[in-house]
Every structure is written in C-alpha cells, then in structure tokens.
Design a protein around this motif. Sequence first.
Motif, mmCIF file in Angstrom:
data_model
loop_
_atom_site.group_PDB
_atom_site.id
_atom_site.type_symbol
_atom_site.label_atom_id
_atom_site.label_comp_id
_atom_site.label_asym_id
_atom_site.label_seq_id
_atom_site.Cartn_x
_atom_site.Cartn_y
_atom_site.Cartn_z
ATOM 1 N N VAL A 1 0.840 -1.194 0.000
ATOM 2 C CA VAL A 1 0.000 0.000 0.000
ATOM 3 C C VAL A 1 0.875 1.244 0.000
ATOM 4 O O VAL A 1 1.797 1.369 0.795
ATOM 5 C CB VAL A 1 -0.939 0.009 1.220
ATOM 6 C CG1 VAL A 1 -1.782 1.281 1.236
ATOM 7 C CG2 VAL A 1 -1.826 -1.231 1.221
ATOM 8 N N GLY A 2 0.597 2.156 -0.943
ATOM 9 C CA GLY A 2 1.353 3.394 -1.040
ATOM 10 C C GLY A 2 2.597 3.318 -1.891
ATOM 11 O O GLY A 2 3.315 4.311 -2.026
ATOM 12 N N THR A 3 2.869 2.183 -2.505
ATOM 13 C CA THR A 3 4.043 2.036 -3.359
ATOM 14 C C THR A 3 3.625 2.062 -4.830
ATOM 15 O O THR A 3 2.579 1.527 -5.202
ATOM 16 C CB THR A 3 4.786 0.727 -3.074
ATOM 17 O OG1 THR A 3 3.922 -0.384 -3.335
ATOM 18 C CG2 THR A 3 5.238 0.672 -1.625
ATOM 19 N N VAL A 4 4.443 2.669 -5.661
ATOM 20 C CA VAL A 4 4.179 2.736 -7.098
ATOM 21 C C VAL A 4 4.521 1.394 -7.731
ATOM 22 O O VAL A 4 5.542 0.786 -7.417
ATOM 23 C CB VAL A 4 5.004 3.862 -7.753
ATOM 24 C CG1 VAL A 4 4.752 3.896 -9.259
ATOM 25 C CG2 VAL A 4 4.673 5.202 -7.124
ATOM 26 N N ASP A 5 3.675 0.934 -8.622
ATOM 27 C CA ASP A 5 3.908 -0.313 -9.350
ATOM 28 C C ASP A 5 3.496 -0.096 -10.804
ATOM 29 O O ASP A 5 2.311 -0.031 -11.118
ATOM 30 C CB ASP A 5 3.108 -1.449 -8.719
ATOM 31 C CG ASP A 5 3.381 -2.799 -9.389
ATOM 32 O OD1 ASP A 5 4.158 -2.844 -10.357
ATOM 33 O OD2 ASP A 5 2.807 -3.810 -8.923
ATOM 34 N N LYS A 6 4.498 0.013 -11.668
ATOM 35 C CA LYS A 6 4.226 0.262 -13.084
ATOM 36 C C LYS A 6 4.484 -0.966 -13.948
ATOM 37 O O LYS A 6 4.591 -0.862 -15.173
ATOM 38 C CB LYS A 6 5.074 1.448 -13.576
ATOM 39 C CG LYS A 6 4.727 2.764 -12.901
ATOM 40 C CD LYS A 6 5.461 3.938 -13.533
ATOM 41 C CE LYS A 6 6.947 3.902 -13.211
ATOM 42 N NZ LYS A 6 7.655 5.086 -13.742
ATOM 43 N N SER B 1 -9.396 -0.783 -30.205
ATOM 44 C CA SER B 1 -9.564 -0.689 -28.760
ATOM 45 C C SER B 1 -8.312 -1.215 -28.087
ATOM 46 O O SER B 1 -7.521 -1.952 -28.694
ATOM 47 C CB SER B 1 -10.789 -1.500 -28.293
ATOM 48 O OG SER B 1 -10.621 -2.874 -28.602
ATOM 49 N N GLY B 2 -8.112 -0.812 -26.858
ATOM 50 C CA GLY B 2 -6.936 -1.284 -26.145
ATOM 51 C C GLY B 2 -7.077 -1.101 -24.648
ATOM 52 O O GLY B 2 -7.679 -0.131 -24.185
ATOM 53 N N ASP B 3 -6.539 -2.042 -23.899
ATOM 54 C CA ASP B 3 -6.500 -1.987 -22.436
ATOM 55 C C ASP B 3 -5.061 -2.190 -21.988
ATOM 56 O O ASP B 3 -4.402 -3.139 -22.433
ATOM 57 C CB ASP B 3 -7.358 -3.082 -21.809
ATOM 58 C CG ASP B 3 -8.831 -2.947 -22.148
ATOM 59 O OD1 ASP B 3 -9.258 -1.843 -22.524
ATOM 60 O OD2 ASP B 3 -9.558 -3.957 -22.038
ATOM 61 N N MET B 4 -4.583 -1.331 -21.088
ATOM 62 C CA MET B 4 -3.254 -1.474 -20.524
ATOM 63 C C MET B 4 -3.365 -1.339 -19.011
ATOM 64 O O MET B 4 -3.620 -0.264 -18.485
ATOM 65 C CB MET B 4 -2.307 -0.413 -21.082
ATOM 66 C CG MET B 4 -0.874 -0.516 -20.552
ATOM 67 S SD MET B 4 -0.033 -2.068 -20.992
ATOM 68 C CE MET B 4 -0.017 -1.947 -22.795
ATOM 69 N N PHE B 5 -3.192 -2.464 -18.323
ATOM 70 C CA PHE B 5 -3.277 -2.482 -16.870
ATOM 71 C C PHE B 5 -1.881 -2.635 -16.288
ATOM 72 O O PHE B 5 -1.209 -3.646 -16.534
ATOM 73 C CB PHE B 5 -4.159 -3.638 -16.390
ATOM 74 C CG PHE B 5 -5.626 -3.420 -16.615
ATOM 75 C CD1 PHE B 5 -6.437 -2.932 -15.596
ATOM 76 C CD2 PHE B 5 -6.199 -3.694 -17.852
ATOM 77 C CE1 PHE B 5 -7.797 -2.732 -15.801
ATOM 78 C CE2 PHE B 5 -7.555 -3.503 -18.065
ATOM 79 C CZ PHE B 5 -8.357 -3.014 -17.032
ATOM 80 N N LEU B 6 -1.454 -1.631 -15.537
ATOM 81 C CA LEU B 6 -0.227 -1.719 -14.764
ATOM 82 C C LEU B 6 -0.595 -2.056 -13.317
ATOM 83 O O LEU B 6 -1.769 -2.112 -12.965
ATOM 84 C CB LEU B 6 0.543 -0.401 -14.832
ATOM 85 C CG LEU B 6 0.838 0.158 -16.241
ATOM 86 C CD1 LEU B 6 1.745 1.383 -16.146
ATOM 87 C CD2 LEU B 6 1.442 -0.896 -17.151
ATOM 88 N N GLY B 7 0.424 -2.250 -12.497
ATOM 89 C CA GLY B 7 0.160 -2.677 -11.131
ATOM 90 C C GLY B 7 -0.741 -1.744 -10.346
ATOM 91 O O GLY B 7 -1.545 -2.191 -9.526
#
Length: 266
Positions: free
Chosen positions: A131-136, A219-225
């Motif tokens: 929680v609170g950490t960046v995840d790309k 169309s496109g979906d890009m899910f990062l952390g």
Amino acid sequence: MTTNPLFYLQLLLFLINLRPSSSSPESFVYVGCSQLKYSSGSPYESNLNSILASFVNSASIAAFNSFKISSPGSTAAVYGLYQCRGDLAAADCHRCVASAVSRIGAFCAGTSGGALQLDGCFIKYDNESFVGTVDKAVVSEKCGAATAAGYGGSDDVLTRRDAVLAYLKDGGGQYFRVGGSGKVQGMVQCVQDLSLGECQECLSEAVQRLKSDCAAAPSGDMFLGKCYARYSDHGYSSEGGGRRRGWPGKIAVVAGLGWLIWVLRQ
C-alpha cells in the motif's frame, strides 16, 4: 422446410453466438497469485478471511479502502485494498467487490498473495505491505483486432484516439477520468493509495505503452500494477455497469427460445 428439432437447435445456437457482446462490472479482466503458500488453519488464513470480509463490508459505503489485519502477538499480518471504478454507484461497487472476493479464492487457493481485476473493481492482498508504493509493471494488456473496414488506416480516428488519451493522461487532480472524441472514448484510473503525482507518473507509462503496443487497434487496455488506461471505439457506460449493446441480442435469444419451443411442440 425441415422439421428436424436438431436443425432448429443448431440454428438457435448460431443466433446466440451472433449476439453483440456486453460487459458488466463483474466481467473478468485478470488475476495474479503469489507462489508463497500459507498453512490451512493458520493465523494468516484467519486474517486473510477477515480482510476479505472487510473489503465487502466497506465497499457498500466507500469506493476505496485499505487494511492491515494481524492477530495479537502474531507476525502473520495481511495487507490489502480494494477499489471500484470511479463511475459505479455504491450498490454496484459493493456487488462487484463481493463478486471479486467470492472468486479469488478459486484462483488463488492457499496463496498468501492475490490480485483480481474485474471490469468494475480491483482487490489485492499480500503478506508484505504494498500500500502506497508505485507499481508500473504490466499485469495485463489487450488490443482489439482491426476491422475489415480498415480502422487502423483512418488518420482521423487515430488522431482522436491520441487526443483522448492525451487529455486523460494530463487531466490532473483526479484518480478516475473519462473522455471522448467522436466514437472514440477512453478511461483511466489509478489506485488511490498513490499520490496524485505518482498517479500521473503511472498513467503516463500506461498511455505510452498502450499507444505503442496497440498501435492502430480499434480498442486497447493497458493495466499496470497501480493504474490502467483504456480506449474503445465502442465507448464505455456506467449505466447498468457496462455497455448496453448486449440487450438486443438477449431479446433475440429469448424470442428464439420461444420459437424453438413452439416448433418442437408441433
């Protein structure tokens, strides 16, 4: 004309497969599970059950929340959070999170960490704090196939797509944003444990990857952390939880079933 019931059944199944697709908040997007396992009946399992129950209880009043649950004198802490799509009503949010919680156990049985993204909500838990950490890191991506009409060859559509994504990426001050130009509509969202600056950083990465990997796709979906970017030439809708294009097909299927029953009775 043939009176073979099998013929009519095959025809009806063909019509069902032709119906337009639809989506709902509970539509599956991706799931991920850790390799680390916990022991059945352990304090960790009890804490995990508690945090999943907390997700469901909290989702009826808040679209986002994070938790840490640990037993007294135990190091078996569980960290977790959930978040609903920014345009969902409270009832839809609660229903989506409850669905995610009920399903993740089947995917991640016995694992100490898991993440499940549905169309309308996201849940994640682990034995280590995230929680609170960046995840790309890229966790899921999907690009729509170009149509026979040559979607990818339309400079106007691509220009609109790029303009929509640029607007969403640079919107600032919001964790959830939607926008559109013509038939092209887009949506972005960050998990709210990030700061707005970290959200902007994550969305910039998601949009850049989306444009690169999906190129001229319709169309496109890009899910990062910790964030995602999506666009579609079909658009998005919060009414009823998703696109309503499936209704005409469902009506046709109901009518077809009635017709088949009538035929078989003759």
